[in-house]
Write a protein that holds these residues in place. Structure first.
Motif, PDB file in Angstrom:
ATOM      1  N   ASP A 426       0.852  -1.181   0.000  1.00 37.09           N
ATOM      2  CA  ASP A 426       0.000   0.000   0.000  1.00 37.09           C
ATOM      3  C   ASP A 426       0.890   1.234   0.000  1.00 37.09           C
ATOM      4  O   ASP A 426       2.093   1.163   0.297  1.00 37.09           O
ATOM      5  N   ALA A 427       0.304   2.359  -0.339  1.00 35.88           N
ATOM      6  CA  ALA A 427       1.000   3.635  -0.268  1.00 35.88           C
ATOM      7  C   ALA A 427       0.662   4.301   1.061  1.00 35.88           C
ATOM      8  O   ALA A 427      -0.462   4.203   1.555  1.00 35.88           O
ATOM      9  N   VAL A 428       1.645   5.001   1.631  1.00 38.17           N
ATOM     10  CA  VAL A 428       1.489   5.636   2.930  1.00 38.17           C
ATOM     11  C   VAL A 428       1.849   7.112   2.808  1.00 38.17           C
ATOM     12  O   VAL A 428       2.865   7.473   2.202  1.00 38.17           O
ATOM     13  N   LEU A 429       1.018   7.955   3.403  1.00 38.56           N
ATOM     14  CA  LEU A 429       1.255   9.397   3.391  1.00 38.56           C
ATOM     15  C   LEU A 429       2.326   9.789   4.397  1.00 38.56           C
ATOM     16  O   LEU A 429       2.346   9.291   5.528  1.00 38.56           O
ATOM     17  N   ASN A 430       3.192  10.707   3.981  1.00 43.44           N
ATOM     18  CA  ASN A 430       4.171  11.318   4.883  1.00 43.44           C
ATOM     19  C   ASN A 430       3.937  12.828   4.896  1.00 43.44           C
ATOM     20  O   ASN A 430       4.009  13.493   3.844  1.00 43.44           O
ATOM     21  N   TRP A 431       3.653  13.357   6.083  1.00 46.05           N
ATOM     22  CA  TRP A 431       3.312  14.770   6.244  1.00 46.05           C
ATOM     23  C   TRP A 431       4.029  15.317   7.469  1.00 46.05           C
ATOM     24  O   TRP A 431       3.922  14.763   8.565  1.00 46.05           O
TER      25      TRP A 431
END
Length: 535
Positions: A426-431
């Motif tokens: 899966d893709a994971v958000l980095n903020w």
């Protein structure tokens, strides 16, 4: 609507349990072991379509409507279920008593501040997508996020549109053609005087009075609502929903022109569009012959996989919202399912500058059951810190706690990025939370100016304790990933039509109207130039 539980757990007495244990022990000692039942593999199914749309929110629904009107055989894949409403329906859960309908395949509520509860997983209304530094709350169901939003339908000005959305799209054309087209379809209207002057809306009136006293520019928020439904509630003809602010999981009484009863209804009326609920898309792929393959599961309401589908099409429209579309594209690039995707995939993400504050005034009461939805606000678009919009968000408290919520939006840079996690597939958000720290302080200062600061007044930043957004934007932004019509660079027949192509914010406005207007703009171009040539 009657919702069946996905599982039941019978109560077992101690005597029954011990008896069963003894039987198992005796059977085992006799070396008579029954084989485990075989688990049937879900059947594999292949379908062929001319066009496939993933997602049924604003971008997907508008794409489907235009494709249907152009005579294109179109399949809309939606992971959630239909949520039909009507006067005195109980389709949606109440904010203070969430049940399995409130959460997407989770055994507990996912929204900030929800009372604790435990229930069987169900294909409910809201998914919480965990990220590094920011979680995302997004809708699930036929109609997408339009089911669970308040309905704030706001248009940015030309300066903010050009700065935040795109400098290559003609704002004058958007303002003269496409924003008005959306307004007509959604039948937007502001709260009428008789309702705003009703005791139920005292918190809204008081907010306007305080902002006016500070010389700020107040306004009534355009909403896709038939306000006669709120009047009927006040007359006792229907159980309250609008007039108690209990709208975050949807409006049971109807009268809200969400996407399912507007754009999708128009799409299905063409006879060319099929909406397929309970279809969860896992991957998208480009075949060697240039066609598009969607790998998805048809699921039950408890998430059980009933069929594994491989759907082949000539054109693929991504309208699964910023997180849904971005995750599919990031996965496709990492796994080489779509060779040569642009390097900008996964970039340009922002939270639309969202911030929610809980405001308590010891000497000034907003009342109980505060009438909604969020219908009044302040346009502070000349703020030196950047354009801000501050909106009162009434809350359905059964008691007068001297507390209400205030929502702020602003201009934030799309600096967040998504990365592929092979372990999760899966893709994971980095903020980085520093990205919007200055904006948050500007929102706080303006709210405190409106409501007053000092003894007896507190403004608590809810997102400081639970950092999330309802308005994800970006991940497949204009220019670096797609052109102004949503065509993905270098990928014939692949289109992005949702908030994934807006880099970070929509100019201090709720994003829905701009996402819809851009989809209208794109589909005029695509029907004129791509239908019959590209697909």
């Amino acid at each position: 609507m009657t919702l069946e539980s996905s599982s039941t757990t019978p109560r077992v007495s101690r005597r029954t349990f011990l008896g069963a244990a003894a039987t198992i022990a005796t059977t085992a000692s006799a070396a008579v072991v029954a084989p485990a039942p075989a688990v049937a593999r879900p059947p594999d199914v292949t379908e062929r379509r001319r066009a496939v749309v993933i997602g049924s929110g604003f971008g997907g629904a508008i794409a489907a409507m235009h494709l249907g009107r152009a005579g294109v055989d179109t399949l809309v894949l939606e992971r959630g279920i239909r949520w039909p409403t009507g006067p005195n329906a109980e389709t949606f859960p109440r904010m203070l008593s969430p049940d399995q309908r409130s959460a997407w395949l989770q055994p507990h509520p996912v929204m900030t501040g929800a009372p604790p509860a435990v229930f069987p997983p169900f294909t409910g209304l809201m998914e919480r997508i965990p990220g590094n530094g920011m979680d995302i709350l997004c809708g699930a169901g036929v109609g997408g996020g339009s089911l669970v939003y308040h309905g704030m339908t706001m248009q940015p000005n030309g300066e903010n549109f050009t700065k935040c959305v795109s400098s290559r799209i003609d704002y004058e054309q958007m303002e003269s053609v496409y924003y008005p087209r959306v307004a007509r379809m959604l039948r937007i209207a502001t709260i009428p005087d008789d309702l705003l002057n009703h005791p139920r809306y005292s918190s809204s009136r008081r907010f306007v009075e305080m902002a006016d006293a500070q010389g700020l520019r107040t306004f009534r928020v355009p909403m896709p609502i038939d306000w006669e439904f709120a009047r009927r509630e006040l007359r006792g003809e229907m159980r309250p929903s609008y007039t108690t602010g209990d709208v975050i999981y949807g409006v049971n009484n109807g009268g809200k022109f969400s996407v399912d009863v507007t754009y999708l209804a128009e799409a299905e009326a063409t006879g060319k569009v099929e909406v397929a609920p309970l279809h969860r898309v896992n991957d998208v792929e480009r075949a060697p012959d240039g066609t598009w393959i969607v790998h998805c599961d048809r699921i039950g309401r408890d998430g059980t996989v009933l069929e594994r589908k491989r759907i082949v099409s000539d054109a693929l429209f991504l309208g699964a919202g910023s997180p849904g579309t971005t995750r599919l594209l990031v996965k496709a690039r990492a796994k080489n399912l779509i060779p040569d995707l642009p390097d900008g995939v996964g970039t340009g993400w922002g939270n639309n500058g969202d911030r929610i504050f809980m405001v308590t005034r010891a000497t000034d009461s907003p009342g109980d059951w505060q009438g909604g939805p969020a219908c009044v606000g302040v346009k502070d678009w000349d703020n030196p810190a950047g354009a801000l919009t501050i909106v009162l968000g009434p809350v359905p408290f059964p008691l007068d706690l001297h507390t209400t919520s205030v929502i702020g939006y602003g201009v934030v840079q799309g600096l967040g990025a998504w990365h592929y996690d092979g372990f999760r597939d899966d893709a994971v958000l980095n903020w980085n939370q520093a990205y919007d720290r200055g904006l948050t302080e500007a929102i706080r200062m303006r709210i405190e100016q409106i409501v007053g600061a000092g003894f007896g007044v507190s403004a608590i930043d809810v997102n400081a304790f639970d950092t999330n957004t309802f308005h994800p934007l970006g991940g497949a932004p204009f220019e670096s990933v797609c052109d102004t019509a949503g065509r993905v660079h270098g990928q014939r027949g692949l289109y992005v039509l949702d908030g994934a192509r807006i880099p970070g914010s929509t100019g201090a406005c709720n994003p829905s109207m701009t996402i819809a207007a851009l989809a209208e703009h794109s589909m005029d171009t695509l029907v004129a130039h791509d239908v019959g040539t590209v697909f």
